[in-house]
Design a protein around this motif. Structure first.
Motif, PDB file in Angstrom:
ATOM      1  N   ARG A   1       0.806  -1.214   0.000  1.00 34.27           N
ATOM      2  CA  ARG A   1       0.000   0.000   0.000  1.00 34.27           C
ATOM      3  C   ARG A   1       0.841   1.268   0.000  1.00 34.27           C
ATOM      4  NH1 ARG A   1      -4.883  -1.255  -1.925  1.00 34.27           N
ATOM      5  NH2 ARG A   1      -6.210  -2.468  -0.495  1.00 34.27           N
ATOM      6  N   GLY A   2       2.151   1.127  -0.158  1.00 39.65           N
ATOM      7  CA  GLY A   2       3.028   2.293  -0.088  1.00 39.65           C
ATOM      8  C   GLY A   2       3.384   2.852  -1.454  1.00 39.65           C
ATOM      9  N   ASP A   3       4.432   3.652  -1.485  1.00 35.95           N
ATOM     10  CA  ASP A   3       4.918   4.290  -2.698  1.00 35.95           C
ATOM     11  C   ASP A   3       5.344   3.232  -3.724  1.00 35.95           C
ATOM     12  OD1 ASP A   3       6.246   6.888  -3.979  1.00 35.95           O
ATOM     13  OD2 ASP A   3       7.723   5.256  -4.066  1.00 35.95           O
ATOM     14  N   PHE A   4       5.001   3.453  -4.997  1.00 35.88           N
ATOM     15  CA  PHE A   4       5.283   2.463  -6.038  1.00 35.88           C
ATOM     16  C   PHE A   4       6.781   2.185  -6.156  1.00 35.88           C
ATOM     17  CE2 PHE A   4       5.946   0.923 -10.349  1.00 35.88           C
ATOM     18  CZ  PHE A   4       4.905   0.030 -10.510  1.00 35.88           C
ATOM     19  N   HIS A   5       7.594   3.224  -6.174  1.00 29.43           N
ATOM     20  CA  HIS A   5       9.036   3.023  -6.352  1.00 29.43           C
ATOM     21  C   HIS A   5       9.663   2.389  -5.110  1.00 29.43           C
ATOM     22  CE1 HIS A   5       9.466   4.891 -10.292  1.00 29.43           C
ATOM     23  NE2 HIS A   5       8.526   5.747  -9.896  1.00 29.43           N
ATOM     24  N   GLN A   6       9.147   2.688  -3.946  1.00 28.78           N
ATOM     25  CA  GLN A   6       9.608   1.987  -2.745  1.00 28.78           C
ATOM     26  C   GLN A   6       9.218   0.514  -2.802  1.00 28.78           C
ATOM     27  OE1 GLN A   6       8.147   4.081   0.689  1.00 28.78           O
ATOM     28  NE2 GLN A   6       9.467   5.856   0.356  1.00 28.78           N
ATOM     29  N   GLY A   7       8.062   0.233  -3.414  1.00 32.41           N
ATOM     30  CA  GLY A   7       7.659  -1.155  -3.615  1.00 32.41           C
ATOM     31  C   GLY A   7       8.619  -1.898  -4.523  1.00 32.41           C
ATOM     32  N   LYS A   8       9.115  -1.224  -5.562  1.00 35.69           N
ATOM     33  CA  LYS A   8      10.113  -1.838  -6.442  1.00 35.69           C
ATOM     34  C   LYS A   8      11.404  -2.135  -5.688  1.00 35.69           C
ATOM     35  CE  LYS A   8      10.694  -0.133 -10.575  1.00 35.69           C
ATOM     36  NZ  LYS A   8      10.857   0.834 -11.685  1.00 35.69           N
ATOM     37  N   GLN A   9      11.805  -1.226  -4.802  1.00 36.14           N
ATOM     38  CA  GLN A   9      13.001  -1.463  -3.992  1.00 36.14           C
ATOM     39  C   GLN A   9      12.790  -2.636  -3.039  1.00 36.14           C
ATOM     40  OE1 GLN A   9      13.632   2.350  -2.150  1.00 36.14           O
ATOM     41  NE2 GLN A   9      14.322   3.329  -4.049  1.00 36.14           N
ATOM     42  N   LEU A  10      11.603  -2.725  -2.470  1.00 34.62           N
ATOM     43  CA  LEU A  10      11.281  -3.846  -1.586  1.00 34.62           C
ATOM     44  C   LEU A  10      11.315  -5.157  -2.356  1.00 34.62           C
ATOM     45  CD1 LEU A  10      10.294  -4.896   1.166  1.00 34.62           C
ATOM     46  CD2 LEU A  10       7.963  -4.351   0.423  1.00 34.62           C
TER      47      LEU A  10
END
Length: 372
Positions: free
Chosen positions: A49-58
């Motif tokens: 549910r967070g930022d899209f680019h942070q999701g890619k990093q995750l």
């Protein structure tokens, strides 16, 4: 259709892989890769549910954690099967990070890109209800859409491009296409069948070589649409008809060309059916049935790699034995070595086999051939 429960309401879960769906789903805008893996052990997926680019990093961190070196294996076949098992396990863990796709293929996350065109490319029609999708697959769809738009230049077509969407095997390995472009055609070759056409590239090469009437078949609706679009783009609709069906159309041909899956193993997704086929069932089916669909003195062209032999998945000489058992002899053949990236990648667990691989084009004629 699989569903999960989100906010006490069923929601569709989509996955292009044959993996079993998770039983539960949790939501988070801030979570670690380790926490995702811990939840996965309890068959619980995590909805980002967070930022899209942070999701890619995750997701990148998750991939690093799940990619562990496999245990030593004694034989090439064991190395292959352990590699496939590790790939399957890693894929399932990676796919435990989900994203929600809203109506009309929208993603309501900060800094999320417009994914509508990419998902239309995959699913064909827009969705009227939200669904959950592995984050990694969403990124794969986006990448595949860009490749689809860009196209793959084919030297055997004079550099013209073949455009391939997600779910259809891409002809990135151009060396076997050159074999089809260079081998001699039978005399008076007016008709051809392309069995399992995929992108339509082999049919296009035969058309460019002057074969007047070609029927290409495939049982994958994505492949049929892809092939028709490529044939139209190349201006070959007067020479090539694409049909959605298994194996052979009605009638007979001077040449039947087929590039069956090269490895006798179980596919884990629709696109893998172009690579893996348990017990070489498609190959045996073609060898068994093709003669009834060939004109007098016609030829069956088979494109086969010997990678399965180097992996210990097929005995050396098995192909020639099967040819003889089904009543075929080799009228001509040519071969080439791979030039794709994996062929020289020492980090690839299967590098020991890929470095020895050759790809063959066998032109087969029926023994004591009689017209169908």
């Amino acid at each position: 259709m699989h569903t999960l429960i989100l906010h006490q309401t069923p929601i569709e879960y989509r996955n292009e892989s044959s993996q079993k769906p998770p039983q539960n789903v949790q939501e988070s805008a801030q979570i670690s890769a380790e926490q995702i893996l811990q939840a996965a052990k309890n068959n619980t997926a995590t909805l980002w549910r967070g930022d899209f680019h942070q999701g890619k990093q995750l997701l990148a961190a998750l991939k690093k954690r799940v990619r562990k070196p496999s245990k030593p294996a004694a034989t090439p076949a064991e190395i292959f099967h352990k590699h496939r098992l590790a790939q399957s396990q890693q894929s399932r863990e990676i796919n435990m990070l989900l994203v929600e796709v809203g109506v009309n293929f929208t993603v309501d996350l900060p800094r999320a890109p417009d994914v509508q065109a990419a998902l239309l490319d995959v699913y064909g029609v827009a969705n009227t209800e939200a669904f959950l999708l592995p984050f990694n697959q969403l990124l794969g769809f986006i990448g595949a859409h860009e490749w689809h738009k860009q196209g793959v230049p084919i030297s055997a077509l004079g550099g013209d491009k073949i455009h391939v969407p997600f779910g259809v095997f891409s002809p990135l390995r151009g060396e076997y296409l050159d074999l089809v472009q260079q081998i001699r055609l039978p005399e008076n070759c007016h008709t051809a069948f392309d069995i399992g056409t995929g992108s339509g590239v082999l049919a296009a090469i035969l058309a460019r070589r002057g074969v007047a009437n070609i029927i290409a078949t495939d049982n994958n609706p994505r492949a049929v649409l892809c092939a028709r679009e490529n044939i139209a783009r190349l201006g070959l609709v007067n020479q090539i008809k694409v049909l959605q069906q298994d194996f052979f159309p009605d009638g007979v041909a001077n040449v039947i060309v087929c590039n069956p899956p090269w490895l006798p193993a179980k596919p884990t997704s629709a696109v893998e059916t172009a690579l893996y086929d348990p017990n070489h069932s498609m190959l045996h089916g073609v060898l068994r049935e093709a003669a009834a669909h060939l004109a007098a003195d016609g030829e069956l062209w088979l494109i086969m790699s010997d990678l399965a032999e180097h992996l210990g998945l097929r005995d050396s000489g098995s192909l020639q034995q099967w040819f003889a058992e089904y009543g075929w002899h080799i009228a001509a053949q040519s071969h080439t070595v791979p030039s794709h990236r994996k062929a020289t990648d020492e980090r690839d667990p299967l590098a020991f086999a890929r470095q020895k691989e050759c790809t063959y084009l066998y032109c087969l004629q029926k023994n004591s051939f009689q017209a169908a």
